[in-house]
Motif scaffolding. Structure first.
Motif, PDB file in Angstrom:
ATOM      1  N   GLN A 197      25.398  66.102  29.878  1.00  0.00           N
ATOM      2  CA  GLN A 197      26.434  66.327  30.875  1.00  0.00           C
ATOM      3  C   GLN A 197      27.335  65.114  31.013  1.00  0.00           C
ATOM      4  O   GLN A 197      27.009  64.008  30.565  1.00  0.00           O
ATOM      5  N   VAL A 198      28.467  65.360  31.655  1.00  0.00           N
ATOM      6  CA  VAL A 198      29.386  64.294  32.053  1.00  0.00           C
ATOM      7  C   VAL A 198      29.539  64.392  33.566  1.00  0.00           C
ATOM      8  O   VAL A 198      29.818  65.472  34.102  1.00  0.00           O
ATOM      9  N   ILE A 199      29.351  63.275  34.260  1.00  0.00           N
ATOM     10  CA  ILE A 199      29.443  63.248  35.719  1.00  0.00           C
ATOM     11  C   ILE A 199      30.569  62.306  36.119  1.00  0.00           C
ATOM     12  O   ILE A 199      30.535  61.109  35.798  1.00  0.00           O
ATOM     13  N   ASP A 200      31.566  62.845  36.811  1.00  0.00           N
ATOM     14  CA  ASP A 200      32.602  62.022  37.430  1.00  0.00           C
ATOM     15  C   ASP A 200      32.162  61.756  38.857  1.00  0.00           C
ATOM     16  O   ASP A 200      32.085  62.682  39.679  1.00  0.00           O
ATOM     17  N   GLY A 201      31.871  60.495  39.150  1.00  0.00           N
ATOM     18  CA  GLY A 201      31.302  60.167  40.442  1.00  0.00           C
ATOM     19  C   GLY A 201      32.199  59.288  41.284  1.00  0.00           C
ATOM     20  O   GLY A 201      33.027  58.531  40.781  1.00  0.00           O
ATOM     21  N   PHE A 202      32.005  59.393  42.598  1.00  0.00           N
ATOM     22  CA  PHE A 202      32.716  58.548  43.551  1.00  0.00           C
ATOM     23  C   PHE A 202      31.801  58.351  44.747  1.00  0.00           C
ATOM     24  O   PHE A 202      31.179  59.298  45.239  1.00  0.00           O
ATOM     25  N   GLY A 203      31.690  57.111  45.201  1.00  0.00           N
ATOM     26  CA  GLY A 203      30.830  56.830  46.341  1.00  0.00           C
ATOM     27  C   GLY A 203      30.414  55.374  46.367  1.00  0.00           C
ATOM     28  O   GLY A 203      31.223  54.469  46.112  1.00  0.00           O
ATOM     29  N   TYR A 204      29.135  55.144  46.666  1.00  0.00           N
ATOM     30  CA  TYR A 204      28.606  53.789  46.817  1.00  0.00           C
ATOM     31  C   TYR A 204      27.886  53.343  45.547  1.00  0.00           C
ATOM     32  O   TYR A 204      27.182  54.133  44.901  1.00  0.00           O
ATOM     33  N   GLU A 205      28.039  52.064  45.237  1.00  0.00           N
ATOM     34  CA  GLU A 205      27.345  51.469  44.098  1.00  0.00           C
ATOM     35  C   GLU A 205      26.691  50.166  44.566  1.00  0.00           C
ATOM     36  O   GLU A 205      27.345  49.320  45.177  1.00  0.00           O
ATOM     37  N   PHE A 206      25.387  50.025  44.292  1.00  0.00           N
ATOM     38  CA  PHE A 206      24.680  48.827  44.736  1.00  0.00           C
ATOM     39  C   PHE A 206      23.434  48.613  43.893  1.00  0.00           C
ATOM     40  O   PHE A 206      22.994  49.496  43.151  1.00  0.00           O
ATOM     41  N   LEU A 207      22.877  47.399  44.010  1.00  0.00           N
ATOM     42  CA  LEU A 207      21.679  47.000  43.269  1.00  0.00           C
ATOM     43  C   LEU A 207      20.502  46.874  44.231  1.00  0.00           C
ATOM     44  O   LEU A 207      20.646  46.383  45.353  1.00  0.00           O
ATOM     45  N   VAL A 208      19.335  47.271  43.768  1.00  0.00           N
ATOM     46  CA  VAL A 208      18.090  47.190  44.547  1.00  0.00           C
ATOM     47  C   VAL A 208      17.092  46.369  43.740  1.00  0.00           C
ATOM     48  O   VAL A 208      16.804  46.697  42.586  1.00  0.00           O
ATOM     49  N   ASP A 209      16.561  45.282  44.334  1.00  0.00           N
ATOM     50  CA  ASP A 209      15.650  44.428  43.566  1.00  0.00           C
ATOM     51  C   ASP A 209      14.202  44.507  44.041  1.00  0.00           C
ATOM     52  O   ASP A 209      13.387  43.651  43.711  1.00  0.00           O
ATOM     53  N   SER A 210      13.867  45.527  44.818  1.00  0.00           N
ATOM     54  CA  SER A 210      12.482  45.726  45.219  1.00  0.00           C
ATOM     55  C   SER A 210      12.218  47.213  45.374  1.00  0.00           C
ATOM     56  O   SER A 210      13.133  47.998  45.661  1.00  0.00           O
ATOM     57  N   LEU A 211      10.970  47.601  45.183  1.00  0.00           N
ATOM     58  CA  LEU A 211      10.570  49.002  45.268  1.00  0.00           C
ATOM     59  C   LEU A 211      10.053  49.261  46.681  1.00  0.00           C
ATOM     60  O   LEU A 211       8.930  48.907  47.025  1.00  0.00           O
ATOM     61  N   THR A 212      10.893  49.872  47.488  1.00  0.00           N
ATOM     62  CA  THR A 212      10.570  50.055  48.904  1.00  0.00           C
ATOM     63  C   THR A 212      11.535  51.073  49.486  1.00  0.00           C
ATOM     64  O   THR A 212      12.263  51.754  48.749  1.00  0.00           O
ATOM     65  N   TRP A 213      11.558  51.187  50.818  1.00  0.00           N
ATOM     66  CA  TRP A 213      12.556  51.995  51.514  1.00  0.00           C
ATOM     67  C   TRP A 213      13.843  51.188  51.656  1.00  0.00           C
ATOM     68  O   TRP A 213      13.825  50.048  52.123  1.00  0.00           O
ATOM     69  N   ILE A 214      14.957  51.788  51.252  1.00  0.00           N
ATOM     70  CA  ILE A 214      16.264  51.146  51.299  1.00  0.00           C
ATOM     71  C   ILE A 214      17.223  52.067  52.045  1.00  0.00           C
ATOM     72  O   ILE A 214      17.216  53.283  51.840  1.00  0.00           O
ATOM     73  N   ASN A 215      18.046  51.486  52.911  1.00  0.00           N
ATOM     74  CA  ASN A 215      19.036  52.263  53.656  1.00  0.00           C
ATOM     75  C   ASN A 215      20.406  51.645  53.436  1.00  0.00           C
ATOM     76  O   ASN A 215      20.586  50.431  53.592  1.00  0.00           O
ATOM     77  N   CYS A 216      21.363  52.465  53.052  1.00  0.00           N
ATOM     78  CA  CYS A 216      22.762  52.048  52.906  1.00  0.00           C
ATOM     79  C   CYS A 216      23.481  52.437  54.188  1.00  0.00           C
ATOM     80  O   CYS A 216      23.696  53.626  54.445  1.00  0.00           O
ATOM     81  N   ASP A 217      23.839  51.443  55.006  1.00  0.00           N
ATOM     82  CA  ASP A 217      24.301  51.715  56.374  1.00  0.00           C
ATOM     83  C   ASP A 217      25.484  50.848  56.755  1.00  0.00           C
ATOM     84  O   ASP A 217      25.731  49.790  56.167  1.00  0.00           O
ATOM     85  N   VAL A 218      26.133  51.277  57.819  1.00  0.00           N
ATOM     86  CA  VAL A 218      27.116  50.448  58.514  1.00  0.00           C
ATOM     87  C   VAL A 218      26.727  50.435  59.990  1.00  0.00           C
ATOM     88  O   VAL A 218      26.255  51.452  60.524  1.00  0.00           O
ATOM     89  N   PHE A 219      26.864  49.293  60.640  1.00  0.00           N
ATOM     90  CA  PHE A 219      26.594  49.227  62.076  1.00  0.00           C
ATOM     91  C   PHE A 219      27.613  50.077  62.827  1.00  0.00           C
ATOM     92  O   PHE A 219      28.816  49.986  62.595  1.00  0.00           O
ATOM     93  N   TYR A 220      27.096  50.923  63.732  1.00  0.00           N
ATOM     94  CA  TYR A 220      27.980  51.714  64.587  1.00  0.00           C
ATOM     95  C   TYR A 220      28.230  50.881  65.835  1.00  0.00           C
ATOM     96  O   TYR A 220      27.580  51.034  66.860  1.00  0.00           O
ATOM     97  N   ASP A 221      29.206  50.001  65.709  1.00  0.00           N
ATOM     98  CA  ASP A 221      29.402  48.938  66.697  1.00  0.00           C
ATOM     99  C   ASP A 221      30.243  49.435  67.866  1.00  0.00           C
ATOM    100  O   ASP A 221      31.376  49.894  67.694  1.00  0.00           O
ATOM    101  N   LEU A 222      29.669  49.345  69.059  1.00  0.00           N
ATOM    102  CA  LEU A 222      30.377  49.710  70.280  1.00  0.00           C
ATOM    103  C   LEU A 222      30.125  48.649  71.346  1.00  0.00           C
ATOM    104  O   LEU A 222      29.059  48.023  71.361  1.00  0.00           O
ATOM    105  N   PRO A 223      31.078  48.435  72.271  1.00  0.00           N
ATOM    106  CA  PRO A 223      30.825  47.516  73.392  1.00  0.00           C
ATOM    107  C   PRO A 223      29.661  48.026  74.243  1.00  0.00           C
ATOM    108  O   PRO A 223      29.378  49.227  74.302  1.00  0.00           O
TER     109      PRO A 223
END
Length: 298
Positions: A195-221
Motif C-alpha cells: 500500500q501507499v499511505i499519505d499521512g498527516f498528523g503528529y510525528e515523534f520519537l519514543v525511547d522507552s517501552l511504556t505508556w506514552i501520551n501526546c498532549d497539550v496542556f488545556y491551559d485556563l486561568p
C-alpha cells in the motif's frame, strides 16, 4: 476559595448488566488498570483486551500499520535484555496499543491529568517487547528510538510527550525530556509492497517501552476552573466503583476518586473548565460478571 459543585446523584440498580465491551465501546463512546483497588479491578481485567501483538525479527527494521493508518517504525537491532545484552537475530514479540477514543481511555483508566493540570490528548500509545518463548521483557537500547507517525486530520500545535505513572489510586502523566519529547506536525508518504499511505498528523520519537501520551496542556486561568463531585448510593464504594468525567468537545477525561470521609467521588485538582459540557460515568462491579453503569450529562 474552592468552588465545589455537587453535580448529580446517580441511582444505578436498574443497570445491572453483563459487560464485555470489545464490540460496544465504539458505538457507546462513554464505555469506554492501574491505580484502582478491590473488585473494580475485575472490570478492567475484563475489558482491557484491545492490545495488538506481532512477531518481528530483532535485526530488521519493522513498520507496523495501525488500524487508523498511523505508522510505528522500529529500527533494526533496537532491543536489549535485562542484563544489557543485545537481542541479536531473534524473534521479538512486540505489543502495542493506540488510543484515540475517550471511551477507551476510560477502559484503560488513563485520565488526561498532569500534576493537577488538564491535558487534551492527541493520542495515547503503549509499547512492550518481550521474548516470545520465555516472556522476558526487553527494553530499547540507548540511542535507539521508535518513530511514531500518528494520523490526525486536525493536529494542534504545542503538543508534548508524557509518560504514565501510577500514584496510588490516581494516574498521572509526566512530561518527558525535551531531547526526545518534541512533537512535530508533519506530512508523510509511506509505501511498502502492499500500500501507499499519505499521512498527516503528529510525528515523534519514543525511547522507552511504556505508556506514552501526546498532549497539550488545556491551559485556563484559575478563575475559569472548578472542582466537581458525584454522590452515589452508599453501596458504591472506592472498592467496587470508579467514576470519570468525559468532556464532550475536547479529547479529555478526568478521574473522580472516592473519599471515605465525605462518601463522594471528586476530582482532586480543581481542573474542570467552567461552562463545558461533560458526561459523568460510574462503573461498579457488583458480582461475578455483573456490572452497574451510570451516565449523566451536565
Amino acid at each position: 476559595m474552592k468552588l465545589e459543585k455537587e453535580i448529580l446523584r446517580l441511582w444505578l440498580p436498574f443497570a445491572a448488566i453483563c459487560i464485555f465491551l470489545s464490540g460496544c465501546y465504539q458505538d457507546a463512546e462513554y464505555f469506554i488498570k492501574e491505580g484502582s483497588s478491590g473488585a473494580i479491578e475485575h472490570f478492567f481485567d475484563a475489558v482491557q483486551t484491545l492490545e495488538s501483538t506481532t512477531t518481528i525479527n530483532s535485526n530488521a527494521e519493522t513498520n507496523i500499520i495501525t488500524e487508523d493508518n498511523s505508522i510505528i517504525t522500529i529500527p533494526a537491532n533496537a532491543f536489549q535484555d535485562a542484563n544489557g545484552n543485545v537481542v541479536n537475530n531473534e524473534n521479538v514479540q512486540f505489543e502495542y496499543l493506540v488510543i484515540k477514543d475517550k471511551g477507551v481511555l476510560v477502559m484503560y483508566n488513563k485520565p488526561t491529568i498532569s500534576d493537577g493540570l488538564l491535558l487534551e490528548s492527541g493520542g495515547v500509545f503503549y509499547f512492550e517487547a518481550s521474548n516470545p518463548t520465555t516472556n522476558e521483557d526487553y527494553q530499547l537500547r540507548d540511542g535507539y528510538s521508535i518513530l511514531v507517525r500518528s494520523i490526525d486530520p486536525n493536529p494542534q500545535s504545542g503538543m508534548e510527550l508524557f509518560t504514565g505513572e501510577e500514584r496510588g489510586i490516581e494516574y498521572n502523566w509526566n512530561t518527558v525530556d525535551a531531547e526526545w519529547g518534541d512533537v512535530m506536525i508533519s506530512e508523510w508518504v509511506f509505501q511498502d509492497s502492499n500500500q501507499v499511505i499519505d499521512g498527516f498528523g503528529y510525528e515523534f520519537l519514543v525511547d522507552s517501552l511504556t505508556w506514552i501520551n501526546c498532549d497539550v496542556f488545556y491551559d485556563l486561568p484559575d478563575d475559569q476552573k472548578t472542582s466537581a463531585c458525584v454522590t452515589l448510593p452508599e453501596i458504591y464504594t472506592t472498592q467496587n466503583t470508579i467514576v470519570f468525567g468525559i468532556f464532550t468537545d475536547i479529547n479529555s477525561v478526568v478521574g473522580l476518586y472516592g473519599d471515605p470521609q465525605t462518601k463522594k467521588f471528586c476530582d482532586n485538582y480543581d481542573a474542570m473548565p467552567i461552562g463545558y459540557n461533560i458526561t459523568f460515568v460510574s462503573i461498579s462491579v457488583m458480582g461475578n460478571d455483573i456490572y452497574h453503569f451510570g451516565m449523566k450529562s451536565a
